[in-house]
Motif scaffolding. Structure first.
Motif, PDB file in Angstrom:
ATOM      1  N   TRP B 186     154.301 -43.305 -82.318  1.00 12.45           N
ATOM      2  CA  TRP B 186     155.023 -42.186 -82.926  1.00 12.45           C
ATOM      3  C   TRP B 186     154.092 -41.003 -83.153  1.00 12.45           C
ATOM      4  CZ3 TRP B 186     157.993 -45.424 -87.150  1.00 12.45           C
ATOM      5  CH2 TRP B 186     158.821 -46.337 -86.490  1.00 12.45           C
ATOM      6  N   ALA B 190     154.123 -37.303 -81.500  1.00  5.66           N
ATOM      7  CA  ALA B 190     153.988 -36.081 -82.291  1.00  5.66           C
ATOM      8  C   ALA B 190     152.912 -35.187 -81.719  1.00  5.66           C
ATOM      9  CB  ALA B 190     153.665 -36.437 -83.743  1.00  5.66           C
ATOM     10  N   LEU B 195     153.155 -30.988 -82.565  1.00  5.08           N
ATOM     11  CA  LEU B 195     153.677 -30.680 -83.900  1.00  5.08           C
ATOM     12  C   LEU B 195     152.529 -30.225 -84.804  1.00  5.08           C
ATOM     13  CD1 LEU B 195     156.213 -33.502 -84.852  1.00  5.08           C
ATOM     14  CD2 LEU B 195     156.647 -31.229 -83.927  1.00  5.08           C
ATOM     15  N   ARG B 199     154.647 -30.335 -90.124  1.00  2.68           N
ATOM     16  CA  ARG B 199     155.841 -30.911 -89.515  1.00  2.68           C
ATOM     17  C   ARG B 199     155.610 -32.377 -89.157  1.00  2.68           C
ATOM     18  NH1 ARG B 199     158.518 -27.488 -84.959  1.00  2.68           N
ATOM     19  NH2 ARG B 199     160.255 -28.855 -85.461  1.00  2.68           N
ATOM     20  N   ARG B 200     154.385 -32.670 -88.703  1.00  2.00           N
ATOM     21  CA  ARG B 200     154.036 -34.047 -88.382  1.00  2.00           C
ATOM     22  C   ARG B 200     154.186 -34.918 -89.637  1.00  2.00           C
ATOM     23  NH1 ARG B 200     148.850 -37.090 -86.115  1.00  2.00           N
ATOM     24  NH2 ARG B 200     148.016 -36.855 -88.214  1.00  2.00           N
ATOM     25  N   TRP B 202     155.986 -34.234 -92.369  1.00  2.00           N
ATOM     26  CA  TRP B 202     157.341 -34.231 -92.914  1.00  2.00           C
ATOM     27  C   TRP B 202     158.307 -34.996 -92.023  1.00  2.00           C
ATOM     28  CZ3 TRP B 202     159.053 -33.786 -97.475  1.00  2.00           C
ATOM     29  CH2 TRP B 202     160.404 -33.507 -97.714  1.00  2.00           C
ATOM     30  N   LEU B 203     158.118 -34.855 -90.675  1.00  2.00           N
ATOM     31  CA  LEU B 203     159.104 -35.429 -89.760  1.00  2.00           C
ATOM     32  C   LEU B 203     158.736 -36.818 -89.279  1.00  2.00           C
ATOM     33  CD1 LEU B 203     159.952 -32.267 -87.621  1.00  2.00           C
ATOM     34  CD2 LEU B 203     161.319 -33.348 -89.408  1.00  2.00           C
ATOM     35  N   VAL B 204     157.444 -37.145 -89.261  1.00  2.00           N
ATOM     36  CA  VAL B 204     157.051 -38.446 -88.722  1.00  2.00           C
ATOM     37  C   VAL B 204     156.476 -39.375 -89.790  1.00  2.00           C
ATOM     38  CG1 VAL B 204     155.657 -39.631 -86.991  1.00  2.00           C
ATOM     39  CG2 VAL B 204     156.588 -37.346 -86.506  1.00  2.00           C
ATOM     40  N   PRO B 207     158.826 -40.125 -93.269  1.00  2.00           N
ATOM     41  CA  PRO B 207     159.960 -41.021 -93.045  1.00  2.00           C
ATOM     42  C   PRO B 207     159.532 -42.419 -92.621  1.00  2.00           C
ATOM     43  CG  PRO B 207     160.310 -38.922 -91.944  1.00  2.00           C
ATOM     44  CD  PRO B 207     158.905 -38.915 -92.431  1.00  2.00           C
ATOM     45  N   TYR B 283     164.935 -48.209 -92.479  1.00  2.00           N
ATOM     46  CA  TYR B 283     165.348 -47.990 -91.085  1.00  2.00           C
ATOM     47  C   TYR B 283     165.018 -49.248 -90.299  1.00  2.00           C
ATOM     48  CZ  TYR B 283     160.350 -47.072 -90.580  1.00  2.00           C
ATOM     49  OH  TYR B 283     158.997 -47.166 -90.628  1.00  2.00           O
TER      50      TYR B 283
END
Lengths: 424, 285
Positions: B186, B190, B195, B199-200, B202-204, B207, B283
């Motif tokens: 992942w 990224a 990224l 953003r890396r 926050w988005l990867v 989560p 998840y």
């Protein structure tokens, strides 16, 4: 040399007031860092000069008309009958009469109350009477000058034994037993040790003494974890009504008139707030005078029993205060002297307490008892305030600052300790 | 259909167990014959002074369920009564404890999550801090109390400090562990997508690590709630721990039981909230 020093001090008192006062706190606090007997002795002497003059200062300033510097006070207490004068000064409005708004804060134990007083969370606090001496001397703690503003009560404690020992009342047969005491620097500890030693037991080797919070004393007595305790009321009487124990002996029968709890302030607080100090002192003297009257004890028991104060059944508190009580062995006894209330912090009991600290190894540096006693116990101010208040129902004080003491029939002579110190 | 029946059976069994417990409690606290060592008084006055007259029936020893119910009802009738700082209702006390926990725990999360994110991404930092964490982590909250009181010098802040210091470690360790375990692929993706750092994160990373972080927070909250009661019994002037101590002072076991039950129920509610949060960030890979 010492005598010369003291007399010099008296004569120079008014003129040296300001500068001695200012230097006293710092001198006292560094005295403990050195911890050496020689330097310490010198330092104690210097701080005494300050403390004695300081003791006189507030009394001059704190005339009844002087407005307190600080009017909203937080005062700590431990929920035991010894705090009756403090609680009555609150409940009966004696603090209010002096223009003070006092918030009483119930506190779980003596170590905590000490820390809260020293760090300024509490402006004043209910203390065990040996605590201001121990704190000022640095026994068991970094030395911090603390003063006994007034005494709160005399007598009022007892040795309670578990019911299973009702046929073992001779202390000579108590080897191997475990006793609870509320704090090391307490009259409870010193009186129990004196009592045991009187009957030939070594309190450090023949029995176990365990520091325990009073409510846990009753529960532990019930559970059989301890054999007895020398504790404050109402817990002695509570042990009786819980059918866990019986009253072996009242402390009034060990030493009639021994002080127990005091009201304490740090020397720093008194120096910065001399009028507040005076106002609190007056309220406490009036409260002690109120408590000393036998006809007020019923009302006091009802007030003390409230959840915000002692949170104990009224009937239990009342027996301790009136001295009309069930002894746990089937008899109703009448000992009006079981509890008494006197605001005067005489010096001879202070000498006795310091002697006990030395005797049982809490204090290993040489101490000039007389200086420390007169520095820490604010007897002169209490006398002045009491005289100015002219309360008709206040027990007339001893004329002497060193009234006689008798512990278990043996007279204690403070002068003998002074002579011994002179030889050293 | 079968699942629902199982659930019903479970609930039924819970009720049966509760009933059995109550019955055992009632039987064990039945008034028994007085033990041999009870002392008979010389007269009626003695009995009265012992609190044993007919008007006030003896209520010694452990309360029976009915006594408990009576006392608890008295207490719960006015949970928010307020007669001065030393006598407040149990609702006030519970609220005071919760407030302390939220402040202390909030501070712990505010420190532990960012620090944990850093430690997870910089193995050197993690290795350097690890010995300190391992030494500080197992310290009981109560052992901190004297040091805290002596240095912080304020009972209220001390309580908050104790909450902070003991809920810090599980959140910190779990965050760092969760971040370190984010799948390599992942992160590679990224990087491929170029990224930015934010953003890396926050988005990867967040989560991906969220379930582990929330688990740490859940454990931390449990510990915080355990610690506050003990801390308040020591220094409290308010709070549910103070309530327990004050009632223990009066040997009022009924009120202590009530407080213990309320502590348990509150702890359960807090834990349920976190478990819901945990489900919402979970998840499947």
């Amino acid at each position: 040399m010492i005598r010369h020093f003291i007399s010099g001090l008296y004569t120079s008192r008014p003129s040296t007031l300001a500068c001695d006062d200012a230097s006293s706190a710092s001198i006292c606090s560094c005295g403990g860092m050195h911890g050496l007997s020689l330097s310490r002795r010198g330092l104690l002497g210097t701080s005494l000069a300050a403390a004695l003059t300081g003791a006189v200062g507030p009394a001059f300033a704190a005339t009844p008309s002087a407005t307190p510097e600080k009017t909203t006070l937080k005062i700590g207490f431990v929920p035991i009958s010894c705090a009756a004068p403090l609680i009555m000064a609150h409940a009966k409005g004696f603090f209010h009469d002096e223009g003070l708004t006092v918030e009483l804060q119930k506190t779980a134990g003596w170590a905590l109350i000490r820390d809260n007083l020293l760090n300024g969370n509490f402006d004043a606090s209910h203390l065990l009477s040996p605590m201001p001496l121990a704190l000022s001397l640095g026994a068991g703690h970094a030395p911090t000058p603390v003063r006994a503003v007034t005494m709160q009560n005399t007598n009022g404690q007892a040795i309670t034994l578990a019911l299973k020992h009702q046929n073992r009342r001779d202390p000579r047969s108590w080897k191997g037993m475990t006793f609870a005491i509320p704090f090391e620097f307490s009259m409870h500890n010193f009186l129990l040790r004196a009592y045991l030693a009187h009957y030939g037991l070594n309190p450090d080797q023949d029995v176990t003494l365990r520091v325990t919070a009073p409510p846990e004393m009753v529960a532990n007595l019930k559970a059989g974890n301890i054999d007895g305790f020398l504790g404050p009321d109402p817990f002695n009487q509570r042990a009786v009504t819980e059918q866990a124990g019986f009253l072996q002996i009242l402390t009034s029968q060990i030493w009639d008139g021994h002080p127990c709890c005091a009201l304490g302030m740090t020397e720093t607080f008194i120096r910065v707030h001399p009028n507040t100090y005076g106002a609190v002192q007056r309220a406490m003297i009036r409260a002690a005078a109120y408590m000393q009257q036998a006809e007020n004890r019923q009302e006091a028991a009802a007030i003390l029993s409230r959840a915000e104060y002692l949170n104990q059944p009224e009937i239990v508190i009342r027996q301790g205060l009136t001295g009309h009580y069930a002894d746990g062995l089937g008899a109703v006894r009448n000992e009006p002297s079981r509890s008494a209330f006197s605001p005067f912090p005489y010096y001879s009991p202070a000498i006795w307490m310091i002697e006990q600290m030395k005797r049982w190894g809490y204090l290993n540096t040489p101490v000039d008892e007389r200086r420390v006693a007169e520095e820490v116990f604010m007897l002169r101010d209490v006398r002045k305030q009491a005289a100015a208040l002219a309360l008709p129902d206040l027990t007339p004080p001893y004329a002497s600052d060193y009234p006689p003491i008798q512990v278990l029939g043996t007279p204690f002579d403070p002068a003998a300790t002074f002579a011994e110190n002179g030889k050293r | 259909m079968g699942g629902r029946q199982e659930k019903l059976k479970g609930t039924l069994l819970s009720f049966v167990l509760a009933g059995a417990l109550l019955l055992a409690w009632q039987v064990l606290t039945l008034p028994s014959a007085p033990p041999a060592e009870v002392i008979k008084g010389e007269n009626a006055e003695y009995a009265q002074l012992m609190g044993m007259s007919s008007a006030t029936p003896a209520s010694h020893g452990f309360p029976s369920p009915s006594q408990f119910g009576h006392d608890a009802w008295q207490q719960l009738q006015a949970p928010f009564h307020n007669s001065g700082p030393n006598d407040r209702g149990i609702g006030w006390q519970l609220g005071a404890s919760l407030l302390r926990v939220f402040i202390g725990y909030g501070l712990a999360v505010a420190v532990a999550v960012p620090l944990g994110l850093l430690m997870g991404q910089i193995p050197l930092l993690a290795r350097a801090l690890n010995p300190f964490i391992q030494v500080l982590r197992p310290i009981s909250p109560l052992a901190w109390m004297p040091i805290a009181l002596y240095t912080i010098q304020n009972a209220e802040e001390c309580g908050i400090f104790v909450i902070f210091i003991c809920s810090l470690w599980p959140v910190l360790l779990n965050t760092s562990f969760g971040v370190a375990r984010v799948r390599r692929e992942w992160l590679d993706v990224a990087s491929t997508l170029e990224l930015g750092w934010a953003r890396r994160m926050w988005l990867v990373i967040l989560p991906a690590a969220a379930p582990t972080i929330i688990t740490g927070m859940r454990v931390g909250m449990g510990i915080a709630w355990l610690a506050i009661v003990a801390a308040e019994m020591l220094v409290g002037s308010s709070g549910i721990g103070y309530f327990v101590w004050n009632q223990w002072n009066n040997l009022s076991i009924s009120n202590v039981i009530l407080a213990v039950l309320l502590i348990g129920i509150t702890g359960m509610i807090l834990d349920t909230a976190f478990s819901a949060l945990q489900r919402s960030v979970g998840y499947a890979e």
